[in-house]
Motif scaffolding. Structure first.
Motif, mmCIF file in Angstrom:
data_model
loop_
_atom_site.group_PDB
_atom_site.id
_atom_site.type_symbol
_atom_site.label_atom_id
_atom_site.label_comp_id
_atom_site.label_asym_id
_atom_site.label_seq_id
_atom_site.Cartn_x
_atom_site.Cartn_y
_atom_site.Cartn_z
ATOM 1 N N THR A 185 1.215 -1.339 0.386
ATOM 2 C CA THR A 185 -0.001 0.509 -0.400
ATOM 3 C C THR A 185 0.928 1.178 0.313
ATOM 4 N N LEU A 186 2.381 1.623 0.327
ATOM 5 C CA LEU A 186 3.321 2.154 -0.113
ATOM 6 C C LEU A 186 3.138 3.110 -0.612
ATOM 7 N N SER A 187 2.944 4.214 -1.464
ATOM 8 C CA SER A 187 2.758 4.963 -2.599
ATOM 9 C C SER A 187 3.669 4.943 -2.963
ATOM 10 N N ALA A 188 3.960 5.149 -4.386
ATOM 11 C CA ALA A 188 5.438 5.458 -5.236
ATOM 12 C C ALA A 188 6.532 6.013 -4.597
ATOM 13 N N THR A 189 5.197 6.856 -4.890
ATOM 14 C CA THR A 189 6.770 8.062 -4.568
ATOM 15 C C THR A 189 7.074 8.511 -3.237
ATOM 16 N N ARG A 190 6.896 7.618 -2.063
ATOM 17 C CA ARG A 190 7.719 7.825 -1.194
ATOM 18 C C ARG A 190 8.588 6.605 -0.930
ATOM 19 N N LEU A 191 8.921 5.882 -1.805
ATOM 20 C CA LEU A 191 10.008 4.501 -1.536
ATOM 21 C C LEU A 191 10.987 5.463 -2.124
ATOM 22 N N SER A 192 12.073 5.113 -1.225
ATOM 23 C CA SER A 192 13.690 6.411 -1.192
ATOM 24 C C SER A 192 14.523 5.387 -1.990
ATOM 25 N N ALA A 193 15.714 5.663 -2.233
ATOM 26 C CA ALA A 193 16.670 5.062 -3.285
ATOM 27 C C ALA A 193 16.798 4.105 -3.026
ATOM 28 N N PRO A 194 17.283 3.451 -2.137
ATOM 29 C CA PRO A 194 17.762 2.406 -1.403
ATOM 30 C C PRO A 194 16.527 1.157 -1.631
ATOM 31 N N ARG A 195 15.047 1.778 -1.154
ATOM 32 C CA ARG A 195 14.298 0.869 -1.509
ATOM 33 C C ARG A 195 13.482 0.330 -2.310
ATOM 34 N N ALA A 196 14.071 1.501 -3.379
ATOM 35 C CA ALA A 196 13.471 0.997 -5.421
ATOM 36 C C ALA A 196 14.833 0.115 -5.252
ATOM 37 N N ALA A 197 15.512 0.501 -5.205
ATOM 38 C CA ALA A 197 17.074 -0.157 -5.393
ATOM 39 C C ALA A 197 16.591 -1.745 -5.394
ATOM 40 N N ARG A 198 16.358 -2.084 -3.724
ATOM 41 C CA ARG A 198 16.156 -3.142 -3.593
ATOM 42 C C ARG A 198 15.153 -3.956 -4.447
ATOM 43 N N LEU A 199 13.855 -2.882 -4.450
ATOM 44 C CA LEU A 199 12.718 -3.611 -5.037
ATOM 45 C C LEU A 199 13.098 -4.030 -6.971
ATOM 46 N N HIS A 200 13.764 -3.222 -8.107
ATOM 47 C CA HIS A 200 14.228 -3.444 -8.522
ATOM 48 C C HIS A 200 14.731 -5.097 -8.160
ATOM 49 N N ALA A 201 15.988 -5.152 -7.931
ATOM 50 C CA ALA A 201 16.240 -6.633 -7.503
ATOM 51 C C ALA A 201 15.293 -7.336 -6.896
ATOM 52 N N ALA A 202 14.479 -7.294 -6.826
ATOM 53 C CA ALA A 202 13.542 -8.233 -5.991
ATOM 54 C C ALA A 202 12.365 -8.783 -7.528
ATOM 55 N N ILE A 203 12.238 -7.734 -8.222
ATOM 56 C CA ILE A 203 11.872 -7.713 -9.288
ATOM 57 C C ILE A 203 12.274 -8.636 -10.721
ATOM 58 N N ARG A 204 13.602 -8.513 -10.768
ATOM 59 C CA ARG A 204 14.501 -9.437 -12.081
ATOM 60 C C ARG A 204 14.872 -11.033 -10.333
ATOM 61 N N GLU A 205 15.201 -11.252 -9.684
ATOM 62 C CA GLU A 205 15.129 -12.467 -9.116
ATOM 63 C C GLU A 205 14.154 -12.982 -8.432
ATOM 64 N N VAL A 206 12.736 -12.706 -8.926
ATOM 65 C CA VAL A 206 11.493 -13.069 -8.690
ATOM 66 C C VAL A 206 10.726 -13.964 -9.736
ATOM 67 N N LEU A 207 11.240 -13.050 -10.607
ATOM 68 C CA LEU A 207 10.623 -12.969 -12.430
ATOM 69 C C LEU A 207 11.312 -14.450 -12.648
ATOM 70 N N ALA A 208 12.947 -14.346 -11.809
ATOM 71 C CA ALA A 208 13.893 -15.233 -12.746
ATOM 72 C C ALA A 208 13.715 -16.621 -12.476
ATOM 73 N N ARG A 209 13.266 -16.644 -10.897
ATOM 74 C CA ARG A 209 13.157 -17.545 -10.266
ATOM 75 C C ARG A 209 11.541 -18.707 -10.926
ATOM 76 N N ALA A 210 10.924 -18.067 -11.483
ATOM 77 C CA ALA A 210 9.305 -18.273 -11.636
ATOM 78 C C ALA A 210 9.396 -18.923 -13.084
ATOM 79 N N VAL A 211 10.430 -18.404 -13.797
ATOM 80 C CA VAL A 211 10.298 -19.097 -15.301
ATOM 81 C C VAL A 211 11.445 -20.694 -14.362
#
Length: 271
Positions: A185-211
């Protein structure tokens, strides 16, 4: 609904087998979401040069033009040397020298569309507004961070929209946000740069693992060679409301966002 991992698993399961095949015939069943765009007989004799993917679209690259395939809400592809007679929900057969590619789609929200090329207006109507590919080199962290700052909605909804990054559907959005430790529920505009980097890495990791796990089979998904997916067996939060978090033991919660179910751990995922 097949998400990006399921579409990529489908592509991998038949791309090499159909490469170089010559189209012998095309059979159309009941109308799909959009018309094919040319007389089916015009595809006869054309050669399949490869199978790509853009978001949830499969791109059958022909020696003249391409076919864009979308699995919709309930579609699946099967490629085999011989197919049984088409059933009620079999709406497209591409008969080739190497086998028949069949689209099975009970709800008929899928589509098969011909276009002269990927840059053509017809193809760009479908592909032109798609966001960055999360599994490719073009998934740029700085562009991702800048895009988040321009979107005021909750992060889960921003990921589902597909105009910033494609393919993070409902199942994987919950899993990505859990891995990143971020409340959906967190607003996208409130995401700090370090947390955005974690999210970016998580997207890659989860989707690659799913494949790697063959996608998720919640109802009847199977790849084009009939194999079910197994990612759902190791989901951390999706579909686990009321069950203990696999990390901290706190019961997983669910809520509704945009008419879709969201799953999260109230302890592991910070506001």
């Amino acid at each position: 609904m097949p998400e990006l991992p399921e579409v990529e698993v489908t592509r991998l399961s038949f791309a090499e087998r159909i490469r170089g095949a010559r189209i012998a015939a095309v059979r159309l069943g009941k109308p799909l979401r959009w018309p094919l765009g040319l007389d089916p007989s015009a595809l006869e004799g054309r050669v399949v040069q490869g199978v790509g993917r853009r978001g949830k679209y499969l791109l059958l690259q022909l020696d003249q033009g391409l076919l864009l395939l979308h699995l919709g809400m309930s579609g699946s592809l099967n490629f085999a040397p011989q197919q049984p007679p088409p059933g009620t929900h079999d709406h497209f057969d591409l008969v080739t020298s190497r086998g028949t590619l069949r689209l099975h789609d009970p709800r008929r929200f899928g589509a098969v569309v011909w276009a002269p090329g990927e840059a053509s207006p017809r193809a760009q109507q479908l592909l032109g507004k798609l966001g960055m590919e999360p599994l490719g080199e073009g998934f740029d962290l700085e562009a991702f961070q800048a895009g988040l700052k321009k979107r005021r909605g909750p992060l889960k909804q921003v990921l589902l929209a597909g105009d910033l990054v494609v393919g993070v559907g409902n199942i994987y959005a919950s899993e990505v946000l859990f891995l990143a430790g971020i409340r959906p529920t967190l607003s996208a505009t409130r995401l700090s740069a370090p947390r955005a980097a974690r999210l970016h890495a998580a997207i890659r990791e989860v989707l690659a693992r799913a494949v790697d796990r063959g996608g998720s089979t919640l109802r009847d998904f199977a790849s084009a060679d009939g194999q079910a997916g197994h990612f759902q067996l190791e989901a951390m939060v999706y579909g686990r409301a009321g069950q203990p978090c696999r990390v901290c033991g706190t019961p997983v919660r669910s809520l509704r966002q945009g008419q879709r179910s969201t799953f999260f751990c109230p302890v592991c995922q910070q506001r």
